[in-house]
Design a protein around this motif. Structure first.
Motif, PDB file in Angstrom:
ATOM      1  N   CYS A 214       0.847  -1.193   0.000  1.00 25.61           N
ATOM      2  CA  CYS A 214       0.000   0.000   0.000  1.00 25.61           C
ATOM      3  C   CYS A 214       0.882   1.242   0.000  1.00 25.61           C
ATOM      4  N   VAL A 215       0.611   2.160  -0.903  1.00 29.27           N
ATOM      5  CA  VAL A 215       1.411   3.375  -1.002  1.00 29.27           C
ATOM      6  C   VAL A 215       0.961   4.409   0.028  1.00 29.27           C
ATOM      7  N   ASP A 216      -0.343   4.582   0.145  1.00 27.77           N
ATOM      8  CA  ASP A 216      -0.866   5.590   1.079  1.00 27.77           C
ATOM      9  C   ASP A 216      -1.801   4.916   2.080  1.00 27.77           C
ATOM     10  N   SER A 217      -3.075   5.010   1.862  1.00 27.36           N
ATOM     11  CA  SER A 217      -4.063   4.454   2.782  1.00 27.36           C
ATOM     12  C   SER A 217      -4.148   2.935   2.622  1.00 27.36           C
ATOM     13  N   PRO A 218      -4.487   2.233   3.711  1.00 24.19           N
ATOM     14  CA  PRO A 218      -4.654   0.791   3.606  1.00 24.19           C
ATOM     15  C   PRO A 218      -5.889   0.440   2.788  1.00 24.19           C
ATOM     16  N   ALA A 219      -5.818  -0.718   2.143  1.00 26.64           N
ATOM     17  CA  ALA A 219      -6.937  -1.192   1.332  1.00 26.64           C
ATOM     18  C   ALA A 219      -6.884  -2.715   1.292  1.00 26.64           C
ATOM     19  N   PRO A 220      -8.039  -3.357   1.049  1.00 27.43           N
ATOM     20  CA  PRO A 220      -8.064  -4.823   1.010  1.00 27.43           C
ATOM     21  C   PRO A 220      -7.213  -5.427  -0.101  1.00 27.43           C
ATOM     22  N   SER A 221      -6.849  -4.628  -1.096  1.00 28.40           N
ATOM     23  CA  SER A 221      -6.106  -5.157  -2.242  1.00 28.40           C
ATOM     24  C   SER A 221      -4.599  -5.021  -2.109  1.00 28.40           C
TER      25      SER A 221
ATOM     26  N   SER B  41       4.109 -10.114  14.198  1.00 28.31           N
ATOM     27  CA  SER B  41       2.803  -9.866  13.570  1.00 28.31           C
ATOM     28  C   SER B  41       1.945  -8.968  14.449  1.00 28.31           C
ATOM     29  N   PHE B  42       1.949  -9.222  15.759  1.00 28.69           N
ATOM     30  CA  PHE B  42       1.185  -8.360  16.673  1.00 28.69           C
ATOM     31  C   PHE B  42       1.611  -6.901  16.524  1.00 28.69           C
ATOM     32  N   LYS B  43       2.919  -6.657  16.525  1.00 28.79           N
ATOM     33  CA  LYS B  43       3.432  -5.292  16.458  1.00 28.79           C
ATOM     34  C   LYS B  43       3.152  -4.644  15.099  1.00 28.79           C
TER      35      LYS B  43
ATOM     36  N   VAL C 201      -1.077  -4.545   0.985  1.00 28.69           N
ATOM     37  CA  VAL C 201      -0.652  -4.776   2.364  1.00 28.69           C
ATOM     38  C   VAL C 201       0.288  -3.659   2.800  1.00 28.69           C
ATOM     39  N   LYS C 202       0.128  -3.238   4.028  1.00 30.90           N
ATOM     40  CA  LYS C 202       0.962  -2.170   4.556  1.00 30.90           C
ATOM     41  C   LYS C 202       2.394  -2.671   4.798  1.00 30.90           C
ATOM     42  N   PRO C 203       3.376  -1.756   4.804  1.00 33.69           N
ATOM     43  CA  PRO C 203       4.794  -2.162   4.775  1.00 33.69           C
ATOM     44  C   PRO C 203       5.292  -2.917   6.009  1.00 33.69           C
ATOM     45  N   GLU C 204       4.848  -2.555   7.220  1.00 30.38           N
ATOM     46  CA  GLU C 204       5.362  -3.235   8.413  1.00 30.38           C
ATOM     47  C   GLU C 204       4.946  -4.711   8.434  1.00 30.38           C
ATOM     48  N   THR C 205       3.701  -4.959   8.072  1.00 33.19           N
ATOM     49  CA  THR C 205       3.219  -6.341   8.037  1.00 33.19           C
ATOM     50  C   THR C 205       3.944  -7.127   6.956  1.00 33.19           C
ATOM     51  N   LYS C 206       4.175  -6.504   5.828  1.00 34.70           N
ATOM     52  CA  LYS C 206       4.888  -7.174   4.737  1.00 34.70           C
ATOM     53  C   LYS C 206       6.322  -7.491   5.156  1.00 34.70           C
ATOM     54  N   ALA C 207       6.952  -6.559   5.856  1.00 30.60           N
ATOM     55  CA  ALA C 207       8.324  -6.800   6.311  1.00 30.60           C
ATOM     56  C   ALA C 207       8.385  -7.956   7.308  1.00 30.60           C
ATOM     57  N   ALA C 208       7.408  -8.015   8.222  1.00 22.64           N
ATOM     58  CA  ALA C 208       7.381  -9.110   9.202  1.00 22.64           C
ATOM     59  C   ALA C 208       7.245 -10.450   8.515  1.00 22.64           C
ATOM     60  N   MET C 209       6.388 -10.507   7.483  1.00 25.10           N
ATOM     61  CA  MET C 209       6.209 -11.760   6.741  1.00 25.10           C
ATOM     62  C   MET C 209       7.445 -12.097   5.906  1.00 25.10           C
TER      63      MET C 209
ATOM     64  N   LYS D 244       0.762  -1.333  14.060  1.00 24.23           N
ATOM     65  CA  LYS D 244       1.308  -0.128  13.420  1.00 24.23           C
ATOM     66  C   LYS D 244       0.618   0.161  12.089  1.00 24.23           C
ATOM     67  N   ASP D 245       0.330  -0.894  11.335  1.00 32.29           N
ATOM     68  CA  ASP D 245      -0.244  -0.713   9.999  1.00 32.29           C
ATOM     69  C   ASP D 245      -1.748  -0.476  10.022  1.00 32.29           C
ATOM     70  N   TYR D 246      -2.451  -1.178  10.909  1.00 32.11           N
ATOM     71  CA  TYR D 246      -3.915  -1.173  10.851  1.00 32.11           C
ATOM     72  C   TYR D 246      -4.581  -0.692  12.139  1.00 32.11           C
ATOM     73  N   GLY D 247      -3.780  -0.307  13.115  1.00 32.86           N
ATOM     74  CA  GLY D 247      -4.338   0.247  14.337  1.00 32.86           C
ATOM     75  C   GLY D 247      -5.053  -0.770  15.211  1.00 32.86           C
ATOM     76  N   ILE D 248      -4.789  -2.059  14.993  1.00 32.02           N
ATOM     77  CA  ILE D 248      -5.414  -3.109  15.798  1.00 32.02           C
ATOM     78  C   ILE D 248      -4.458  -3.460  16.938  1.00 32.02           C
TER      79      ILE D 248
END
Length: 471
Positions: free
Chosen positions: A97-104, A209-211, A106-114, A215-219
């Motif tokens: 995701c470049v700016d806002s999150p979207a279902p299509s 993944s928790f962290k 993935v945000k960068p922190e989650t992608k990096a963790a994976m 950071k990416d989705y505010g959960i």
């Protein structure tokens, strides 16, 4: 009554205390007189340590007859590898995701963790031995201890201070005074027992993944701190964990079984007079992986289930691959009940020391002619190391200088829940001839994860002596 023989460097000093490891502060303590009497003879002290160590080279394939009907990635190394690659790759295949999150995307922190998880899994491969140091299936799952902490010919000092370096440990320290003819002076015999269950660590990818999802989705991450009893030591105390910060879930120590010291002959039978040449030690202890007591606390399941549910609300911007990751984490590690995590039914790991220390300088097994007797018996898992006065010892009591375990872990046997050929399982009570099978607390498949009952020794079926059932 005699409280044993002790070495003094100068004038004897005795200090008394009202503090005990299992004290609850609600009992009255009374002290009586103490007398110190010199004993002529040779002071003997033997300390035998058993250390259980989960090696990263352990083959973690389960018994296929026991897991063939279960939908779980924990069946074997290949299944765990495929699960790790498949779950992480599903996230990595999405654009960032470049700016806002979207279902299509993935945000960068989650992608990096994976990406970190995916790389560790790929570099580890599936071979139990042919892999880089620190990179194996047991390593990335945090089943194993660090390869840097493998025991050697001398007992490492960190086993006494660091609960991440082993799985369980037990100790018997025997002392007595031997006369010039080698006979043990009655009343001089003494023994101290000690045991401890180590910490379990949540896998890195779970904590990462928790962290990242926060950071990416505010959960916000689930609250993984919980309170329960007999963590690390069987002391009757309730401990609150700091899992949120450390990822540590302490193992539960089950009730140990110890017998008072007994003067014996050289075969391990009670003796007096000229045949009284040895002192016996019999101690059974152990515990469970940290997941089991954690799953016995209902709040943790509810917390992680609520965490994943927050990603499934209407209009969510969390992509399906990330939601699947969250569900996989919940199902694998935190879901309670018969259809939940396999760790709900994790069998205990245990050790049983059963030996005599003799005035001729030897360590021998008790009741030496009995095929069921051994200086050390243990559960199917993990590897076992044996030390006498800090130096490696063989199962027959002889001194060795070895980096090898005296007993190798058997994960297939450890995972066996059903048997078609009469092989032992790790469930139910152990007995004199059950080998690595059963356990001292009779914990079975039908017992809930919070089970915590008194035990009995495997060799004799004894409930021990109350003053020596200590850990």
């Amino acid at each position: 009554m005699s409280i044993g023989a002790f070495m003094f460097d100068a004038a004897p000093v005795v200090r008394l205390s009202t503090i005990t490891r299992d004290g609850t502060g609600d009992q009255h303590i009374a002290f009586d007189a103490v007398a110190v009497e010199p004993i002529a003879g040779r002071y003997v002290q033997d300390t035998v340590d058993a250390i259980a160590f989960f090696d990263e080279d352990q083959n973690v394939d389960t018994d296929p007859n026991s897991t063939m009907f279960f939908d779980t990635p924990f069946k074997d190394r290949q299944s765990l590898y495929d699960w790790g690659i498949g779950t992480s790759q599903a996230v990595l295949s999405l654009p960032t995701c470049v700016d806002s999150p979207a279902p299509s995307c993935v945000k960068p922190e989650t992608k990096a963790a994976m990406g970190t998880w995916n790389t560790w899994v790929r570099e580890s491969g599936t071979h139990p031995v042919d892999h880089p140091d620190g990179k194996s299936v047991p390593a990335w799952m945090h089943f194993s201890n660090r390869y840097q902490d493998r025991p050697g010919p001398t007992k490492p000092s960190y086993f006494d201070t660091d609960d991440s370096t082993y799985k369980i440990k037990s100790k018997a320290k025997v002392s007595y005074v031997a006369a010039d003819d080698g006979t043990v002076i009655e009343g001089s015999e003494d023994i101290d027992y000690d045991s401890r269950t180590a910490d379990t660590h949540l896998p890195n990818f779970v904590m990462d993944s928790f962290k990242a999802i926060q950071k990416d989705y505010g959960i916000a991450p689930p609250n993984l701190n919980y309170s329960t009893g007999d963590l690390n030591e069987h002391d009757g105390r309730t401990t609150t964990t700091d899992t949120n910060s450390t990822g540590i879930i302490p193992g539960r120590a089950y009730a140990p079984v110890g017998k008072r010291p007994e003067i014996t002959d050289t075969k391990g039978y009670a003796a007096s007079g000229a045949n009284a040449k040895c002192v016996s030690a019999a101690y059974t202890s152990g515990g469970s992986i940290g997941y089991r007591p954690m799953l016995g606390v209902s709040g943790v399941d509810a917390e992680v289930n609520a965490w994943r549910a927050r990603a499934n609300v209407s209009g969510t911007v969390v992509p399906q691959a990330v939601r699947d990751l969250m569900s996989e984490i919940y199902n694998a590690f935190f879901k309670s009940g018969l259809t939940g995590s396999i760790f709900n039914q994790s069998p205990p790991i245990w050790q049983e020391l059963n030996f005599i220390s003799c005035s001729d300088g030897t360590i021998r097994k008790r009741h030496s002619e009995n095929a069921g007797s051994a200086i050390l018996r243990s559960s199917f898992m993990p590897n076992q190391y044996l030390y006498r006065n800090g130096r490696s010892m063989a199962l027959d009591g002889s001194d060795v200088s070895s980096f090898e375990p005296v007993i190798n872990g058997d994960f297939k046997g450890f995972s066996r829940v059903a048997t078609l050929d009469g092989s032992d399982t790790p469930y139910g009570y152990c007995g004199q001839t059950s080998g690595h099978g059963g356990n001292p607390w009779g914990i079975d498949l039908t017992d809930g994860p919070g089970v915590n009952r008194a035990g009995r020794s495997c060799f004799e079926g004894s409930s021990g002596d109350p003053d020596y059932n200590v850990g």
